[in-house]
Design a protein around this motif. Structure first.
Motif, short mmCIF file in Angstrom:
data_model
loop_
_atom_site.label_atom_id
_atom_site.label_comp_id
_atom_site.label_asym_id
_atom_site.label_seq_id
_atom_site.Cartn_x
_atom_site.Cartn_y
_atom_site.Cartn_z
N ASP A 32 0.94 -1.21 -0.21
CA ASP A 32 0.05 -0.05 0.24
C ASP A 32 0.96 1.48 0.04
O ASP A 32 1.45 1.82 0.97
N MET A 33 1.02 1.76 -1.17
CA MET A 33 2.06 2.98 -1.35
C MET A 33 1.36 4.31 -0.77
O MET A 33 2.19 5.41 -0.52
N LEU A 34 0.16 4.27 -0.18
CA LEU A 34 -0.65 5.41 0.40
C LEU A 34 -0.44 5.25 1.93
O LEU A 34 -0.90 5.99 2.79
N ALA A 35 0.08 3.98 2.65
CA ALA A 35 0.21 3.77 3.92
C ALA A 35 1.28 4.80 4.64
O ALA A 35 2.23 5.00 3.77
N GLU A 36 1.00 5.00 5.87
CA GLU A 36 2.01 5.88 6.46
C GLU A 36 3.12 5.30 6.64
O GLU A 36 4.36 5.92 6.60
N GLU A 37 3.18 3.96 6.85
CA GLU A 37 4.09 3.01 7.20
C GLU A 37 4.46 1.83 6.19
O GLU A 37 3.37 1.43 6.04
N ARG A 38 5.64 1.72 5.91
CA ARG A 38 5.77 0.59 4.85
C ARG A 38 6.25 -0.76 5.54
O ARG A 38 7.05 -0.71 6.53
N ASP A 39 5.96 -1.79 4.99
CA ASP A 39 6.47 -2.98 5.45
C ASP A 39 8.15 -3.23 5.51
O ASP A 39 8.68 -2.90 4.43
N PRO A 40 8.72 -3.46 6.70
CA PRO A 40 10.04 -3.11 6.43
C PRO A 40 10.75 -4.26 5.62
O PRO A 40 11.96 -3.93 5.09
N ARG A 41 10.28 -5.32 5.52
CA ARG A 41 10.73 -6.24 4.47
C ARG A 41 10.86 -5.75 2.98
O ARG A 41 11.58 -6.28 2.34
N PHE A 42 9.75 -5.19 2.76
CA PHE A 42 9.70 -4.48 1.34
C PHE A 42 10.85 -3.34 1.23
O PHE A 42 11.43 -3.23 0.31
N LEU A 43 11.11 -2.49 2.07
CA LEU A 43 12.07 -1.38 2.14
C LEU A 43 13.51 -2.04 2.31
O LEU A 43 14.22 -1.58 1.66
N ALA A 44 13.58 -3.12 3.05
CA ALA A 44 14.73 -3.92 2.77
C ALA A 44 15.05 -4.28 1.39
O ALA A 44 16.44 -4.13 0.91
N LEU A 45 14.11 -4.54 0.58
CA LEU A 45 14.43 -4.86 -0.90
C LEU A 45 14.63 -3.78 -1.77
O LEU A 45 15.46 -3.86 -2.42
N ASN A 46 13.89 -2.71 -1.58
CA ASN A 46 13.96 -1.37 -2.22
C ASN A 46 13.70 -0.23 -1.49
O ASN A 46 12.66 0.20 -1.11
N PRO A 47 15.03 0.25 -0.87
CA PRO A 47 14.73 1.29 0.16
C PRO A 47 14.49 2.46 -0.59
O PRO A 47 14.28 3.57 0.02
N ALA A 48 14.35 2.75 -2.04
CA ALA A 48 14.08 3.83 -2.67
C ALA A 48 12.27 4.09 -2.52
O ALA A 48 11.85 5.00 -3.06
N ASP A 49 11.64 2.67 -1.90
CA ASP A 49 10.35 2.93 -1.77
C ASP A 49 9.43 2.94 -3.26
O ASP A 49 8.56 4.00 -2.88
N TYR A 50 9.48 2.06 -4.00
CA TYR A 50 8.59 2.13 -5.08
C TYR A 50 8.58 0.82 -5.65
O TYR A 50 9.48 0.11 -5.32
N ILE A 51 7.48 0.74 -6.51
CA ILE A 51 7.14 -0.82 -6.96
C ILE A 51 7.14 -0.75 -8.62
O ILE A 51 6.78 0.48 -9.08
N PRO A 52 7.14 -2.05 -9.02
CA PRO A 52 7.26 -3.17 -8.58
C PRO A 52 8.68 -3.71 -7.86
O PRO A 52 9.70 -3.02 -8.42
N VAL A 53 8.71 -4.70 -7.39
CA VAL A 53 10.01 -5.43 -6.99
C VAL A 53 9.81 -6.71 -7.13
O VAL A 53 8.81 -7.59 -6.77
N LEU A 54 10.88 -7.50 -7.85
CA LEU A 54 10.83 -8.70 -8.27
C LEU A 54 11.81 -9.44 -7.42
O LEU A 54 12.78 -9.02 -7.02
N GLN A 55 11.49 -10.65 -6.60
CA GLN A 55 12.18 -11.54 -6.02
C GLN A 55 12.24 -12.91 -7.02
O GLN A 55 11.00 -13.25 -7.01
N ASP A 56 13.40 -13.35 -7.38
CA ASP A 56 13.41 -14.63 -8.17
C ASP A 56 14.67 -15.39 -7.50
O ASP A 56 15.59 -15.30 -7.94
N GLY A 57 14.57 -16.38 -6.64
CA GLY A 57 15.72 -16.91 -6.06
C GLY A 57 16.43 -15.84 -5.41
O GLY A 57 16.14 -14.90 -4.47
N PRO A 58 18.09 -15.86 -5.74
CA PRO A 58 18.70 -14.91 -5.14
C PRO A 58 18.68 -13.43 -5.73
O PRO A 58 19.26 -12.60 -5.52
N VAL A 59 17.97 -13.30 -7.05
CA VAL A 59 17.65 -12.20 -7.64
C VAL A 59 16.60 -11.40 -7.10
O VAL A 59 15.47 -11.76 -6.83
N THR A 60 16.98 -9.96 -6.81
CA THR A 60 16.23 -8.74 -6.67
C THR A 60 16.42 -7.76 -7.60
O THR A 60 17.31 -7.08 -8.03
N MET A 61 15.07 -7.34 -8.25
CA MET A 61 15.16 -6.24 -9.27
C MET A 61 13.89 -5.16 -8.93
O MET A 61 12.96 -5.60 -8.37
#
Length: 209
Positions: A32-61
């Motif tokens: 939810d990009m309009l929420a006041e707080e973001r899931d820390p697991r998401f921010l760990a993947l993309n600290p720039a805080d935008y979507i989408p984010v892909l996880q494919d095994g060891p790959v994060t994009m």
């Protein structure tokens, strides 16, 4: 298992749609990009805080078009990506990237100005310039569609996913008026079974906010 972190109406639909077209297993995690707080697991993947984010095994994009190109190359070959020697390859490449760099990105200043900016700053020169430029670039797509039913030629490709999202974003938020040719094109692309499944999966994803 491929995981897509995204939203119900966002660029992540490009990736989910592609996954459906390719028949690859995946899961969607809603952000939810309009929420006041973001899931820390998401921010760990993309600290720039935008979507989408892909996880494919060891790959994060991040970046929807880059993710699409990765999936097409890593999990292909597929007719969704014409080979370099294919006559439709140059047009495919051009419109795959135009859908984001030349269309959807140009709409963001106008959308932010219209829906988020303070009232006195909503009608501004930069937003008007972006919309004007966007409408000019739509003519490139319409000219191509006068020559072929799809942007890569006679068959549906990932370039159509890219541009279809941009057109729908423009219709939804920027009062984009399409020509009859472009409207018929959207009917063809969004009428695909994979698109319908992608919409359903995008709305059924696991909430993370």
């Amino acid at each position: 298992m491929i995981t897509i972190w995204g939203g119900q109406i966002s660029r992540s639909i490009r990736v989910v749609w592609l996954l459906e077209e390719m028949g690859l297993p995946y899961e969607v995690r809603q952000v939810d990009m309009l929420a006041e707080e973001r899931d820390p697991r998401f921010l760990a993947l993309n600290p720039a805080d935008y979507i989408p984010v892909l996880q494919d095994g060891p790959v994060t994009m991040v970046e929807s078009i880059a993710i699409m190109e990765y999936l097409l190359a890593r999990h292909g070959p597929t007719p969704l990506a014409p080979a370099p020697h294919d006559p439709g390859f140059p047009a495919y490449q051009q419109f795959l990237h135009l859908g984001e760099a030349g269309l959807a990105t140009l709409m963001m200043p106008a959308i932010v100005s219209r829906f988020i900016a303070p009232p006195g700053e909503r009608d501004n020169w930069a937003a008007r310039w972006c919309l004007q430029s966007f409408r000019k670039r739509v003519t490139l797509v319409e000219r191509r569609l006068a020559e072929a039913p799809y942007l890569g030629g006679d068959r549906f490709t990932a370039a159509d996913i890219s541009v279809t999202y941009a057109f729908m974003l423009g219709q939804r938020h920027c009062d984009l008026t399409l020509s009859p040719t472009a409207r018929d094109y959207l009917t063809r692309t969004t009428g695909r079974d994979a698109y319908g499944r992608a919409l359903e999966r995008s709305h059924e994803g696991v909430a993370t906010s």
